[in-house]
Design a protein around this motif. Sequence first.
Motif, short mmCIF file in Angstrom:
data_model
loop_
_atom_site.label_atom_id
_atom_site.label_comp_id
_atom_site.label_asym_id
_atom_site.label_seq_id
_atom_site.Cartn_x
_atom_site.Cartn_y
_atom_site.Cartn_z
N THR A 54 0.70 -1.22 0.12
CA THR A 54 0.19 -0.04 0.09
C THR A 54 1.07 1.24 -0.03
O THR A 54 2.03 1.22 0.39
CB THR A 54 -0.97 0.06 1.20
N TYR A 55 0.30 2.34 -0.37
CA TYR A 55 1.07 3.62 -0.31
C TYR A 55 1.50 4.14 0.94
O TYR A 55 2.35 4.58 1.15
CB TYR A 55 0.05 4.68 -0.98
N VAL A 107 2.21 4.19 -8.58
CA VAL A 107 1.60 4.12 -9.72
C VAL A 107 0.72 2.75 -9.53
O VAL A 107 1.47 1.83 -9.98
CB VAL A 107 2.05 4.49 -11.21
N HIS A 108 -0.57 2.79 -9.21
CA HIS A 108 -1.07 1.50 -9.10
C HIS A 108 -2.28 1.22 -10.02
O HIS A 108 -3.11 2.24 -10.31
CB HIS A 108 -2.14 1.47 -7.63
N ILE A 109 -2.08 0.19 -10.60
CA ILE A 109 -2.99 -0.17 -11.84
C ILE A 109 -4.06 -1.27 -11.33
O ILE A 109 -3.56 -2.29 -10.93
CB ILE A 109 -2.16 -0.70 -13.08
N LYS A 112 0.22 9.41 -4.93
CA LYS A 112 -0.18 8.24 -4.78
C LYS A 112 -1.21 8.29 -6.23
O LYS A 112 -2.12 9.06 -6.41
CB LYS A 112 -1.21 7.86 -3.73
N VAL A 113 -0.85 7.40 -7.28
CA VAL A 113 -1.53 7.38 -8.47
C VAL A 113 -2.21 6.35 -8.54
O VAL A 113 -1.65 5.17 -8.93
CB VAL A 113 -0.53 7.87 -9.62
N ASP A 114 -3.56 6.21 -9.05
CA ASP A 114 -4.50 5.04 -9.35
C ASP A 114 -4.84 5.18 -10.68
O ASP A 114 -5.54 6.26 -11.04
CB ASP A 114 -5.31 4.93 -8.20
#
Length: 415
Positions: free
Chosen positions: A114-115, A128-130, A197-199
């Motif tokens: 997790t971030y 960067v979470h895809i 934090k990029v989703d």
Amino acid sequence: MSERVVGSERPLAGLFVVEAASFVAGPSAGMSLAQMGAEVVRVDPPSGGSDAGRWPLSANGSSLFWANLNKGKRSVAIDYRTPEGHELLVALATRPGPGAGLFMDNMVGRRRVTYEELVAQRGDVIQVHIQGRANGGPAVDYTINAEVGVPQMTGPEDSARPVNHVVPVWDLVTGMTAVSSMLAALTRRRETGEGAKVDIALADVALSGVGAMGWLAEAELARRARPRQGNHMFGAFGNDFVTSDGRPVMVVALTPGQWRALRDVTETGDVFGALEKALDANLDLETDRYRLRETISAVLRPWFAQRDYATVSALLTQAHVLWSPYRDTFEAASEARRDPDSVATEIDQPGIGRMLATGSPVRWGDERTGPVPAPRLGDDTEAVLSTMLGLTQTELGGLHARGIVGLGEREPGRG
């Protein structure tokens, strides 16, 4: 063919990216970053990720999919589902340095990184979470494509059956969105010192893409879905034709100049002039060419049917008509080998042997970055963990003995 690689001063040299992702979107993003000079470390479980053996396969059973999506990366095998492995992955993702602290993943479930874990170790970390859907639900390219309406617009006009696309377009677009997002976050970090934090949800990328083409607005304003059109190009003139020896070609006339070139080479100017008068049309206009697409195709079809492919190819090219032949993938590969400036060239891939692979499509200073072979699973575990985390041989041996890490060629099953 020989490998063509530009100098070491590629634009992203000095960046250290940790990638913990499988399937297409994340790995394609990591590969693009590596092709632009970043050091990208892909982390998988010691037995391989869910895509380690994905088709297509080579003659010896190795995954051509995996080898081609991981070109130019380093491979570290860590069982991050265990507490020790999880700690190692977090340490890699948050290691110090101005070009480090960059983590890309598509992990799911309670064991994902997790971030909050990352930022506790490094305040300016960028993750960067895809994901499949913004709410955390599962999705892949082929399920998302079905629900945004594309298969209902694709295929023959006389068929009601949905036609899926073959290329995982939304995965690839998501990968490029991940690249641009990471670089945007890095630019901001260099200016402000802040991490990010990029989703990115695959479903959002697909809907955004369909919306950007105007298809959602079109459907609502017309109060109906767009009908199928076969191989006609929407909004302009473009269609397929077949030569006398059975070769299909695609011909497009977007501009007035392209339309005139097609009309002149086929010697149909008088026919189309008469049609313009009879139908009150101006075929120099894109909208009228689209409106009369079936009529135009009917006029042009005999010209193609009366000539073999070699003749059609020579005439259309000489006249500067916008066209291409239909090729299968074997023909495309053969053509790439013949083209000295192709993005594809032959490499020696460990575990597979000589194979055709593609480098970066971007040219820097008129030079291409040629393809760099992918590592075998875990090839770089020892070097990365010892150099970047300071683990000793004794510590690595213990981790290996407990199944926490895999050490490349010591692991069976990957050539």
